[in-house]
Design a protein around this motif. Structure first.
Motif, mmCIF file in Angstrom:
data_model
loop_
_atom_site.group_PDB
_atom_site.id
_atom_site.type_symbol
_atom_site.label_atom_id
_atom_site.label_comp_id
_atom_site.label_asym_id
_atom_site.label_seq_id
_atom_site.Cartn_x
_atom_site.Cartn_y
_atom_site.Cartn_z
ATOM 1 N N ILE A 1 31.499 8.125 -31.362
ATOM 2 C CA ILE A 1 32.754 8.894 -31.408
ATOM 3 C C ILE A 1 33.430 8.681 -32.758
ATOM 4 O O ILE A 1 33.867 9.637 -33.414
ATOM 5 N N TYR A 2 33.535 7.427 -33.178
ATOM 6 C CA TYR A 2 34.176 7.086 -34.452
ATOM 7 C C TYR A 2 33.517 7.838 -35.612
ATOM 8 O O TYR A 2 34.200 8.456 -36.424
ATOM 9 N N LEU A 3 32.209 7.787 -35.696
ATOM 10 C CA LEU A 3 31.503 8.399 -36.823
ATOM 11 C C LEU A 3 31.511 9.922 -36.763
ATOM 12 O O LEU A 3 31.639 10.583 -37.798
ATOM 13 N N GLN A 4 31.377 10.491 -35.575
ATOM 14 C CA GLN A 4 31.351 11.952 -35.475
ATOM 15 C C GLN A 4 32.700 12.570 -35.814
ATOM 16 O O GLN A 4 32.757 13.720 -36.245
ATOM 17 N N ARG B 1 39.994 11.805 -47.981
ATOM 18 C CA ARG B 1 40.048 10.369 -48.237
ATOM 19 C C ARG B 1 41.339 9.733 -47.701
ATOM 20 O O ARG B 1 41.296 8.664 -47.121
ATOM 21 N N ARG B 2 42.450 10.379 -47.864
ATOM 22 C CA ARG B 2 43.729 9.824 -47.391
ATOM 23 C C ARG B 2 43.692 9.620 -45.875
ATOM 24 O O ARG B 2 44.125 8.593 -45.361
ATOM 25 N N ASN B 3 43.159 10.583 -45.183
ATOM 26 C CA ASN B 3 43.079 10.492 -43.728
ATOM 27 C C ASN B 3 42.059 9.456 -43.260
ATOM 28 O O ASN B 3 42.169 8.930 -42.155
ATOM 29 N N GLN B 4 41.072 9.156 -44.094
ATOM 30 C CA GLN B 4 40.047 8.179 -43.725
ATOM 31 C C GLN B 4 40.645 6.793 -43.524
ATOM 32 O O GLN B 4 40.293 6.095 -42.567
ATOM 33 N N TRP B 5 41.539 6.392 -44.413
ATOM 34 C CA TRP B 5 42.148 5.054 -44.286
ATOM 35 C C TRP B 5 43.043 4.975 -43.063
ATOM 36 O O TRP B 5 43.076 3.945 -42.388
ATOM 37 N N ILE B 6 43.732 6.056 -42.766
ATOM 38 C CA ILE B 6 44.550 6.093 -41.554
ATOM 39 C C ILE B 6 43.647 6.003 -40.330
ATOM 40 O O ILE B 6 43.923 5.265 -39.377
ATOM 41 N N TYR B 7 42.558 6.750 -40.348
ATOM 42 C CA TYR B 7 41.594 6.758 -39.245
ATOM 43 C C TYR B 7 41.011 5.361 -39.018
ATOM 44 O O TYR B 7 40.958 4.873 -37.878
ATOM 45 N N ILE B 8 40.589 4.700 -40.090
ATOM 46 C CA ILE B 8 40.053 3.341 -39.979
ATOM 47 C C ILE B 8 41.125 2.404 -39.432
ATOM 48 O O ILE B 8 40.844 1.566 -38.570
ATOM 49 N N ALA B 9 42.355 2.547 -39.906
ATOM 50 C CA ALA B 9 43.457 1.692 -39.435
ATOM 51 C C ALA B 9 43.722 1.904 -37.949
ATOM 52 O O ALA B 9 43.964 0.945 -37.206
ATOM 53 N N VAL B 10 43.663 3.155 -37.495
ATOM 54 C CA VAL B 10 43.903 3.449 -36.076
ATOM 55 C C VAL B 10 42.810 2.815 -35.219
ATOM 56 O O VAL B 10 43.088 2.199 -34.181
ATOM 57 N N TRP B 11 41.539 2.953 -35.610
ATOM 58 C CA TRP B 11 40.440 2.359 -34.842
ATOM 59 C C TRP B 11 40.506 0.838 -34.874
ATOM 60 O O TRP B 11 40.234 0.172 -33.867
ATOM 61 N N THR B 12 40.893 0.269 -36.014
ATOM 62 C CA THR B 12 41.065 -1.188 -36.110
ATOM 63 C C THR B 12 42.148 -1.640 -35.148
ATOM 64 O O THR B 12 41.969 -2.620 -34.407
ATOM 65 N N ALA B 13 43.265 -0.941 -35.145
ATOM 66 C CA ALA B 13 44.369 -1.284 -34.245
ATOM 67 C C ALA B 13 43.957 -1.112 -32.779
ATOM 68 O O ALA B 13 44.282 -1.951 -31.932
ATOM 69 N N PHE B 14 43.220 -0.052 -32.485
ATOM 70 C CA PHE B 14 42.772 0.214 -31.118
ATOM 71 C C PHE B 14 41.875 -0.912 -30.608
ATOM 72 O O PHE B 14 42.110 -1.474 -29.536
ATOM 73 N N TYR B 15 40.849 -1.261 -31.380
ATOM 74 C CA TYR B 15 39.944 -2.336 -30.962
ATOM 75 C C TYR B 15 40.662 -3.680 -30.888
ATOM 76 O O TYR B 15 40.429 -4.466 -29.970
ATOM 77 N N SER B 16 41.548 -3.944 -31.849
ATOM 78 C CA SER B 16 42.296 -5.206 -31.844
ATOM 79 C C SER B 16 43.225 -5.275 -30.637
ATOM 80 O O SER B 16 43.374 -6.340 -30.026
ATOM 81 N N ALA B 17 43.841 -4.158 -30.287
ATOM 82 C CA ALA B 17 44.721 -4.117 -29.111
ATOM 83 C C ALA B 17 43.917 -4.333 -27.825
ATOM 84 O O ALA B 17 44.370 -5.065 -26.929
#
Length: 171
Positions: A80-83, A89-105
């Motif tokens: 899901i993450y990769l697809q 590029r700007r949205n990529q860092w936000i996307y990575i941050a959201v997934w990081t926060a999701f998994y960490s939560a």
């Protein structure tokens, strides 16, 4: 049983968000994740930094739960993450941050419920940079596997320097 609930939720996510006609494109990166996770579990078997703990059944131990996460739950999440990775590029860092926060939560919730435990100097706060590194390296692997492998080797060396285990305890 929490594990069955988590699996059911990820099946729903997979049904809703995965384009099954294109999953083969993400397959090499899924395999890379599996190898990295299994390597950690092999070397840190007797020096666990984090572990799953079953709270609903005595037989539900780290190895069984980790197998479900390694071979079923995380691969679906990773596809899901990769697809759905954004092109800008700007949205990529936000996307990575959201997934990081999701998994960490999720890890924080599991640890709060006693289903995810820490040991040997690890703590929940360290999951955040580890998850960030994980998503960055997996993203790189999807595009340029050789660079991701090199970054992983460097990360493993640093990881070992901060969280060493005894080579004599390996079986």
């Amino acid at each position: 049983m929490y594990l069955l609930l988590v699996i059911a939720v990820w099946i729903l996510f997979a049904y809703k968000f995965i384009d099954w006609k294109q999953w083969e494109k993400q397959y090499p990166t899924v395999l890379f994740f599996i190898v990295v996770n299994m390597t950690y579990n092999y070397f840190y078997y007797d020096h666990t930094l984090w572990a799953f703990r079953g709270v609903t059944a005595e037989w539900l131990n780290h190895s069984i739960i980790n197998a479900a996460f390694t071979f079923f739950i995380c691969p679906m999440g990773l596809i899901i993450y990769l697809q759905r990775f954004p092109a800008k590029r700007r949205n990529q860092w936000i996307y990575i941050a959201v997934w990081t926060a999701f998994y960490s939560a999720l890890e924080w919730i599991f640890s709060h419920k006693g289903m995810y435990v820490y040991d040997n100097g690890w703590n929940g706060w360290l999951n955040i940079p580890l998850n960030l590194l994980l998503f960055i390296v997996l993203t790189i692997h999807y595009r340029k596997p050789s660079i991701a492998i090199l970054l992983s080797v460097l990360s493993v060396i640093l990881f070992y320097l901060f969280f060493p285990f005894s080579w004599g305890n390996l079986k």
